[in-house]
Every structure is written in structure tokens, then in C-alpha cells.
Design an enzyme around this catalytic site. Structure first.
Site, short mmCIF file in Angstrom:
data_model
loop_
_atom_site.label_atom_id
_atom_site.label_comp_id
_atom_site.label_asym_id
_atom_site.label_seq_id
_atom_site.Cartn_x
_atom_site.Cartn_y
_atom_site.Cartn_z
N ARG A 47 0.85 -1.20 0.00
CA ARG A 47 0.00 0.00 0.00
C ARG A 47 0.88 1.24 0.00
O ARG A 47 0.60 2.23 -0.67
CB ARG A 47 -0.96 0.01 1.20
CG ARG A 47 -1.68 1.35 1.35
CD ARG A 47 -2.89 1.35 2.30
NE ARG A 47 -2.75 0.49 3.44
CZ ARG A 47 -1.94 0.72 4.49
NH1 ARG A 47 -1.22 1.82 4.55
NH2 ARG A 47 -1.87 -0.13 5.49
N TYR A 99 -17.06 17.07 -15.05
CA TYR A 99 -17.51 15.68 -15.08
C TYR A 99 -18.52 15.43 -13.95
O TYR A 99 -18.31 15.87 -12.81
CB TYR A 99 -16.28 14.78 -14.93
CG TYR A 99 -16.58 13.32 -14.76
CD1 TYR A 99 -17.18 12.59 -15.77
CD2 TYR A 99 -16.27 12.67 -13.57
CE1 TYR A 99 -17.44 11.25 -15.61
CE2 TYR A 99 -16.52 11.32 -13.41
CZ TYR A 99 -17.12 10.62 -14.43
OH TYR A 99 -17.38 9.28 -14.26
N ASP A 171 -8.16 19.16 -14.21
CA ASP A 171 -8.46 17.79 -14.62
C ASP A 171 -8.10 17.71 -16.11
O ASP A 171 -8.80 18.27 -16.95
CB ASP A 171 -9.94 17.49 -14.38
CG ASP A 171 -10.32 16.05 -14.75
OD1 ASP A 171 -9.62 15.44 -15.57
OD2 ASP A 171 -11.34 15.57 -14.23
N LYS A 196 -8.96 6.57 -18.99
CA LYS A 196 -9.34 7.06 -20.32
C LYS A 196 -8.15 6.98 -21.29
O LYS A 196 -7.67 5.90 -21.54
CB LYS A 196 -9.91 8.48 -20.18
CG LYS A 196 -10.91 8.64 -19.01
CD LYS A 196 -12.19 7.86 -19.18
CE LYS A 196 -13.05 7.80 -17.92
NZ LYS A 196 -13.34 9.06 -17.28
#
Ligand SMILES: *Cc1c(COP(=O)(O)O)cnc(C)c1O
Length: 376
Positions: A47, A99, A171, A196
Site C-alpha cells: 500500500r 464531469y 483535470d 481514459k
């Protein structure tokens, strides 16, 4: 290493020191042996750090021209880490057509927790100035926006925010670092949904935060470990493989989008095409200045919602699906699909809107598909 593609292929991706493997291995392990208590090769628990993830972080930072990179389990987890650096009572101004999932997170996760925010039209300086408050600490920009393809001037907005001691987050999911580099334009932080274009093959969900500021990077790194929304090594590896071809894919996406836009512009069933490459797009000049090219995302409006829904159902090469940025072309109805979470809010999108993620198939096949889908 100065060229974009050279960095995409090599930055952070030296041959594996243990074996000479040319490709960064998938370090599928949760823990790392220590030679003595507290002595290890740089990794102790996956992690906190994993060599495959580290390679991805270094590569993404290089592409955005950033000193620091952090990979996350999704684009929304990346944005969440950035917003957690604020304190209850702080205020954020954001674009009013970000978004839908970003807006939902602001509205239903961070607002109840104490962050205040106002979505406004960032292209109007008077509206922006009116929304600004003494506790405004962050300006959240998306450009081009999803799904309305609005363009905002990152350099001008960064200058405005910096005069008022606020940080600027961009973004950069739609543009990718190949087309636009927000840090060079004056932004402080870049966030990505690597799901994306960076992944590029519709086979992984991920996110990233890229930034220069050492102090803020320390806090993002702390949150990455303390909250734990990290990508697994396979997912990190898939994004790492995806970005190797980012430049060639983006050039093909842009070229195919131009062909599809030309077909839409001349089509009688299309009321309006939303694409920053069109000279009549309100953001065209800014986009031409701050982007290398205009990207692979195209939206268009039809006469009404039934016409838009009918067209969405008729595409054959374009697959009807959410998401974007993969090699295959996708079509969707934002109002009922990706942006359903903002229905009834200020961010509701028009029902006559259709969004295309133009892939890298042969342009003629895409144009033929658009024409057959829009026939009366
Ligand atoms: C998809 C998307 C996100 C969210 O990313 P996930 O990886 O789905 O969490 C954020 N911003 C934009 C512009 C997006 O398209």
C-alpha cells in the site's frame, strides 16, 4: 530524454535491476523481505509503495513535467486526495460543467464533510470574481469539459487564482499531457482519470495526481498511503503499457475526430457540433493556444432527445457505452448515461446531446457509421 514519446517509453522504466527485464515487471506482492529490522531496498508494504506503481508515477510525472506523481485506484480517488488537503470551511470554485462524478463527489461527499463550493461559468471573469470568497482556497478547472467541450484559459485563470492565494487544479483527462500541459500553463496540480486516454485500451480503472510543490506532494503522498485508494500492480502496469503509445494514439484520435466532425457539420440532422477545433467554437482561440491539437472527443446536439436516443441506438462501429479514450470508438447519451448523477442539478446536460469518443479505427468506417446512424 527530452522528447515526449521517448519519455513515455523510458521515463521511470529502466530495465529491471534484478533480472534485466526490459519491461517493468508486475510486482505482484503485498510485502517485501527486510535484511534486518527496518532495512529494505526501498519498499516495505505494497500500500505504501510498489515498484510497478513507482515506475508509473515517475513516467506520468515526466509526461506532465511534474516533480511528483501519485497513482490512485481511480480518477475520482485522485481528485478526492486533492480535496482532502483542504480543511472544513474552505471554499472551492469549479467549472459549472465538470464531469458529473466530480460534481457528485463535491456535492455529496465533501460538502457534508464541510467543504463549500460554487460551480460557475469560468469563462466569465465577472461571474468568477463574484463567486470568489475570503475562504476560497482552490480553483478546479476541467478543459475541455466532459461532456460539453467547454474550453477555459488555464494561464489566465491561474493568474487570477494566484493573486488571491488559491491553488489551481486542472483535470487534464480529456486533453492528456500530449495535447496540454497545465503545470507549464501555471496550474499547481493536475489530476487524471488514467482509465481514459492514458490507459487507452478500456481495460483498466485508475487515476493520478501530478504536481511540483514539495509540501503539497508530501500531503498527497501521505493521503495515498493513509487512505489507501491505490492501484494494484497489474493496473499500474496496464497504464504504464498504455502510455508508451500515447503520442501515436492521440495523433490518430485527433485526425479521426476531424473527419467525424466534418461529417457531422454537414449533416442535416445535427443542430450543433461541440468541438474546440471548429473556428466557431467559443473556446477555439484559447484551445489553439494552450493545446497541441483538439483531441478525440466530440459532442453534438440533435433536434430533441428522441432523435438523440434513436441515433445512439443505431451506431454499429461506435459501441454504445460509457467511458472514453480507448482505441475503439464509443457513443453515449450523457443525459441518461455518464451524467445521470447530475440530472435535476445545475449541471444537468441537454437531452438532445450525443457524445462520441472517436477511436483509432479507419476514418472512413467511422464516417460511414455516423452517416448511417443519423439517417432520417
Ligand atoms: C472519467 C472521468 C473522471 C473520473 O475518473 P474515474 O477513473 O472514472 O474515477 C474524472 N474526470 C473526467 C474528466 C473523466 O472523464
Amino acid at each position: 530524454m527530452t522528447g515526449f514519446s521517448t519519455r513515455a517509453i523510458h521515463a521511470g522504466q529502466d530495465p529491471d535491476p534484478a533480472t534485466g527485464a526490459v519491461i517493468v515487471p508486475v510486482y505482484q506482492t503485498s510485502t517485501f523481505a527486510q535484511s534486518a529490522v527496518g532495512e529494505h531496498a526501498g519498499w516495505d508494504y505494497a500500500r505504501s509503495g510498489n515498484p510497478t506503481r513507482d515506475a508509473l508515477q515517475a513516467a506520468l510525472a515526466s509526461l506532465e513535467g511534474a516533480r511528483h506523481g501519485f497513482a490512485f485506484a481511480s480518477g475520482l480517488a485522485a481528485g478526492d486526495a486533492v480535496l482532502r488537503t483542504l480543511a472544513p470551511g474552505d471554499h472551492v470554485v469549479l467549472a459549472n460543467d465538470v464531469y458529473g462524478g466530480t460534481f457528485r463527489q463535491f456535492n455529496r461527499v465533501h460538502r457534508p464533510w464541510g467543504l463549500d463550493f460554487d460551480p460557475v461559468d469560468l469563462s466569465d471573469p465577472d461571474v468568477l470574481a463574484a463567486a470568489w470568497r475570503p475562504r476560497t482556497r482552490m480553483l478546479w478547472i476541467e478543459t475541455p469539459t466532459n461532456p460539453l467541450m467547454s474550453i477555459f484559459d488555464v494561464a489566465a485563470l491561474a493568474a487570477f487564482a494566484h493573486e488571491r492565494d488559491a491553488r489551481v487544479v486542472v483535470d487534464n483527462t480529456f486533453a492528456t499531457p500530449y495535447l496540454q500541459q497545465p503545470l507549464a500553463l501555471g496550474a499547481d496540480v493536475v489530476v487524471h482519470s488514467t482509465t481514459k486516454y492514458l490507459g487507452g485500451h478500456s481495460d483498466v480503472v485508475g487515476g493520478a495526481v501530478l504536481l511540483d510543490d514539495d509540501e503539497l506532494a508530501g500531503r498527497i503522498g501521505f493521503l495515498q498511503n493513509a487512505v489507501g485508494a491505490v492501484p494494484g500492480p497489474w493496473d499500474a502496469w496496464l497504464v504504464l503499457r498504455g502510455i508508451k503509445t500515447l503520442a501515436v494514439r492521440m495523433r490518430a484520435h485527433c485526425e479521426n475526430a476531424r473527419a467525424v466532425v466534418a461529417a457531422l457539420v454537414r449533416h442535416a440532422a445535427v443542430e450543433r457540433v461541440l468541438y474546440p477545433g471548429l473556428p466557431d467554437h467559443p473556446g477555439h482561440e484559447v484551445a489553439a493556444r494552450q493545446m497541441r491539437d483538439f483531441g478525440g472527443m466530440v459532442a453534438f446536439r440533435m433536434a430533441d432527445e428522441p432523435a438523440a436516443l434513436r441515433a445512439c441506438a443505431r451506431f454499429r462501429v461506435f459501441t454504445l457505452a460509457e467511458s472514453l479514450g480507448g482505441v475503439e470508438s464509443l457513443v453515449e447519451h450523457p443525459g441518461r448515461m455518464t451524467h445521470q448523477s447530475v440530472a435535476g442539478s445545475l449541471l444537468e446536460v441537454p437531452g438532445d446531446l450525443v457524445r462520441l469518443s472517436v477511436g483509432i479505427e479507419d476514418a472512413d468506417d467511422l464516417v460511414d457509421d455516423v452517416e448511417q446512424a443519423l439517417r432520417p
